[in-house]
Design a protein around this motif. Structure first.
Motif, PDB file in Angstrom:
ATOM      1  N   ARG A 194       0.864  -1.188   0.000  1.00  0.00           N
ATOM      2  CA  ARG A 194       0.000   0.000   0.000  1.00  0.00           C
ATOM      3  C   ARG A 194       0.898   1.235   0.000  1.00  0.00           C
ATOM      4  N   ILE A 195       1.224   1.672  -1.197  1.00  0.00           N
ATOM      5  CA  ILE A 195       2.188   2.758  -1.389  1.00  0.00           C
ATOM      6  C   ILE A 195       1.480   3.965  -1.990  1.00  0.00           C
ATOM      7  N   ALA A 196       1.788   5.133  -1.473  1.00  0.00           N
ATOM      8  CA  ALA A 196       1.222   6.363  -2.029  1.00  0.00           C
ATOM      9  C   ALA A 196       2.349   7.244  -2.559  1.00  0.00           C
ATOM     10  N   VAL A 197       1.966   8.205  -3.375  1.00  0.00           N
ATOM     11  CA  VAL A 197       2.951   9.103  -3.981  1.00  0.00           C
ATOM     12  C   VAL A 197       2.567  10.551  -3.697  1.00  0.00           C
ATOM     13  N   VAL A 198       3.564  11.340  -3.306  1.00  0.00           N
ATOM     14  CA  VAL A 198       3.357  12.790  -3.169  1.00  0.00           C
ATOM     15  C   VAL A 198       4.306  13.474  -4.145  1.00  0.00           C
ATOM     16  N   VAL A 199       3.734  14.284  -5.010  1.00  0.00           N
ATOM     17  CA  VAL A 199       4.508  14.832  -6.120  1.00  0.00           C
ATOM     18  C   VAL A 199       4.254  16.335  -6.237  1.00  0.00           C
ATOM     19  N   PHE A 200       5.219  17.036  -6.812  1.00  0.00           N
ATOM     20  CA  PHE A 200       5.003  18.472  -7.045  1.00  0.00           C
ATOM     21  C   PHE A 200       5.285  18.791  -8.502  1.00  0.00           C
ATOM     22  N   GLY A 201       4.795  19.902  -8.913  1.00  0.00           N
ATOM     23  CA  GLY A 201       5.181  20.455 -10.207  1.00  0.00           C
ATOM     24  C   GLY A 201       4.844  19.626 -11.419  1.00  0.00           C
ATOM     25  N   LEU A 202       3.666  19.058 -11.438  1.00  0.00           N
ATOM     26  CA  LEU A 202       3.297  18.328 -12.646  1.00  0.00           C
ATOM     27  C   LEU A 202       2.871  19.277 -13.754  1.00  0.00           C
ATOM     28  N   ASN A 203       2.534  20.491 -13.366  1.00  0.00           N
ATOM     29  CA  ASN A 203       2.104  21.463 -14.381  1.00  0.00           C
ATOM     30  C   ASN A 203       0.978  20.905 -15.231  1.00  0.00           C
ATOM     31  N   THR A 204       0.000  20.389 -14.573  1.00  0.00           N
ATOM     32  CA  THR A 204      -1.061  19.710 -15.322  1.00  0.00           C
ATOM     33  C   THR A 204      -1.832  20.644 -16.231  1.00  0.00           C
ATOM     34  N   ASN A 205      -1.655  21.926 -16.032  1.00  0.00           N
ATOM     35  CA  ASN A 205      -2.382  22.843 -16.900  1.00  0.00           C
ATOM     36  C   ASN A 205      -1.642  23.143 -18.205  1.00  0.00           C
ATOM     37  N   ALA A 206      -0.472  22.589 -18.336  1.00  0.00           N
ATOM     38  CA  ALA A 206       0.258  22.784 -19.587  1.00  0.00           C
ATOM     39  C   ALA A 206      -0.325  21.863 -20.658  1.00  0.00           C
ATOM     40  N   PRO A 207      -0.114  22.222 -21.894  1.00  0.00           N
ATOM     41  CA  PRO A 207      -0.631  21.381 -22.977  1.00  0.00           C
ATOM     42  C   PRO A 207      -0.094  19.961 -22.846  1.00  0.00           C
ATOM     43  N   ALA A 208      -0.977  19.019 -22.945  1.00  0.00           N
ATOM     44  CA  ALA A 208      -0.597  17.626 -22.689  1.00  0.00           C
ATOM     45  C   ALA A 208       0.460  17.136 -23.673  1.00  0.00           C
ATOM     46  N   ASP A 209       0.268  17.459 -24.935  1.00  0.00           N
ATOM     47  CA  ASP A 209       1.172  16.919 -25.954  1.00  0.00           C
ATOM     48  C   ASP A 209       2.602  17.408 -25.748  1.00  0.00           C
ATOM     49  N   GLU A 210       2.707  18.621 -25.219  1.00  0.00           N
ATOM     50  CA  GLU A 210       4.013  19.181 -24.966  1.00  0.00           C
ATOM     51  C   GLU A 210       4.811  18.268 -24.036  1.00  0.00           C
ATOM     52  N   TYR A 211       4.137  17.791 -23.021  1.00  0.00           N
ATOM     53  CA  TYR A 211       4.829  16.982 -22.035  1.00  0.00           C
ATOM     54  C   TYR A 211       4.894  15.523 -22.449  1.00  0.00           C
TER      55      TYR A 211
END
Lengths: 363, 363
Positions: A194-211
């Motif tokens: 049972r593992i969880a992840v804490v992450v920062f800076g995904l910039n989810t609002n950036a254009p998907a294809d770019e990333y």
DNA sequence: TTGAAAGCGCTAACAC
DNA sequence: GTGTTAGCGCTTTCAA
């Protein structure tokens, strides 16, 4: 609240002192004075002494750097491009360590660092055209940002770091995917499920294809986790992922609170940075969840704070200062001999005391 | 672990493209091309268009910044001198906010920021002579540091910030003494008597006389505390002072541990920074000392973390970004009209929830 | 050892 | 609107 004592002065300066001034006063030629500064072996010590004395008297600090640079076709500075506000850029301390490395390497080649923050609003890349630099280091600039193109257009050497990876351009970084995989593997080896992840800076609002084409380091680290966990038979959709806007201890604590409130509390948490991990540990303390016996925590970067944490944090070490040194070194090499290349630095898991075998699970 | 794919290229470059290249190819004069970039109204739009087109084709990015600067007698950059390693300089986030301000103001005047870290070992001030800048901002440089003199010798405008205060040179900062006095007064007003202090960066190993004349901000803040407490009849020698080497949350927590272990636990703690204060609050939690009911805590700076803390931190707010803006503004003003002056910004106590009236004291 | 000459690439007057 | 002229302050051959 301005002081009343504003004064004017030096509005009309004295005639500026230049090489020529010194030369004329001493009855020697300009090149001799120039040599005094640049080629001490080209004139008698006595004359050199006389030149320096007069310079001192006249308040002449040496050849004007701009003129010298024009002549030498060398700027003596490295441009460092940041994607975000400086405030954000330094929030992790990892950036500061990186810059420190650039400074160290720059010092050796008499290069300063020109910081160019790329505010999101700022479409105007004029700052890049105006920058007096021998080359650019692109640090955490998302590919596609107007600054990248602007830097490339200058026809000076460019070195990409981490996230920014551009075909045909030198690059420095680590294998984020493999590094984060090590972290995840460590937990799997300790029988955590049972593992969880804490992450920062995904910039989810950036254009998907770019990333899609060039993922940010956060995305790469996520991928690394995912690969390992899925190989271990843990479905990625069962892994809670909490995203933090800021990369800070507080944000990490808040994320952990969310994870602790939910059902099926994780026995281990993977964090994409050390501050987040420290925040998670702090939250665990608030909830009286002992680390590592009831909860394992892993960070990323191995900042100084990691070793000093209570308990000392298991984390992925990457050589941040060296990354800066290598980037600057690569840039200087490029200006001098046109060398181009990639440097992938080693990242390794540092196991300390924030991780332990999975406790007996209470379903 | 260097990539095998090192390549050479562009060792012998093509003949460089300059204004003259464009002019010759188009059969116009160089000034016309120059005007295309600098005075668009001085030539027909059609011609301008043609010039830009050819420039694009030839990969010409516009006038060479070095040559332009030489001609204009303007560097287009502000030099920022740091006393310590960048790593340390950014540890507080306060520096980062300050730099942010410099960047914001610099942007408006098309000035970049040249960072010049002054490692303690580095006696060589050549970096300062070589810096292509219109002036220097001295940030947390102890007076007496060789860099100060070197910057002054360049005969460009200089602005001092905070700690660095030099006769006849512009200065930006706050009244640290009065500001910290506000914090101490707040505690006195809440009837606290057993008050402790957690401080960083006293640099006690520096020559004493040096600081006697121009105290660091930490010393000023200490003085402010002292003045108020003594006025309130609290003997300064009864006030425990814990010094932290690093200005971090962890260091603050460690300091608090020491205070809690001692006899006569304080009912209030004054900290010279927010990270230290957060560390103190964290330590209080570890010791199950409720804040603010059993312990009041005050920070300094009002970083974003202060408002987000649990409980929200009472602290002294100083306008850090604005400080950077003012410093840059002052510098630019100095280059343009020779204006010189001091700007003292307002600092105010922000009362949040980490302070409360002194609990009934159990002797 | 020292000096004279020739620019580096550009911009600001001023004249056309 | 456009071109001509004259440097900005310096370094670097090359010749003396």
């Amino acid at each position: 609240m301005r002081d009343a004592g504003l004064t004017m002065e030096k509005a009309s300066g004295a005639p500026p002192v230049t090489l020529a001034t010194i030369a004329a006063r001493l009855g020697v030629s300009r090149s001799t004075v120039s040599n005094a500064y640049n080629h001490p072996d080209q004139l008698s010590p006595a004359l050199r002494e006389k030149i320096f004395d007069l310079a001192q008297t006249l308040g002449y600090t040496g050849p004007d750097p701009v003129a010298r640079r024009l002549r030498q076709r060398k700027a003596g500075a490295i441009g460092v491009l940041f994607a975000e506000s400086l405030q954000k850029a330094f929030a992790d301390a990892a950036s500061a360590l990186f810059l420190e490395g650039v400074a160290i390497a720059g010092e050796k080649t008499d290069s300063g660092m020109l910081l160019i923050p790329a505010r999101p609003t700022e479409e105007n890349a004029q700052a890049i055209n105006d920058a007096i630099v021998d080359g650019f280091i692109l640090y955490s600039i998302p590919p596609g940002h107007p600054f990248v193109e602007a830097a490339l257009r200058r026809h000076v050497p460019v070195v990409c770091v981490d996230q920014t990876k551009i075909g045909g351009v030198s690059w420095v970084g680590i294998d984020d995917l493999a590094a984060s995989a090590q972290a995840a593997q460590h937990l799997v080896d300790l029988n955590h499920r049972r593992i969880a992840v804490v992450v920062f800076g995904l910039n989810t609002n950036a254009p998907a294809d770019e990333y899609a084409s060039t993922p940010s380091v956060s995305r790469l680290r996520l991928q690394g986790y995912r690969r390992v966990l899925e190989t271990a038979g843990i479905s990625w959709s069962d892994v809670p992922i909490v995203e933090c806007v800021e990369n800070t201890e507080s944000a990490g604590a808040a994320a952990a609170h969310r994870l602790f409130e939910g059902s099926g509390r994780p026995t281990a948490i993977l964090c994409t940075s050390d501050p987040l991990a420290l925040g998670v540990m702090r939250a665990a303390r608030d909830y009286s969840i002992p680390v590592p016996s009831q909860l394992s925590v892993i960070g990323f970067n191995d900042l100084p704070m990691a070793a000093n944490a209570e308990p000392p944090l298991t984390t992925v070490r990457q050589p941040l200062v060296e990354k800066g040194i290598e980037a600057a070194r690569l840039l200087v090499a490029a200006t001098q001999v046109g060398e181009k290349g990639n440097v992938q630095l080693e990242a390794t898991l540092v196991v300390r005391e924030s991780t332990a075998p999975c406790p007996a699970v209470v379903a």
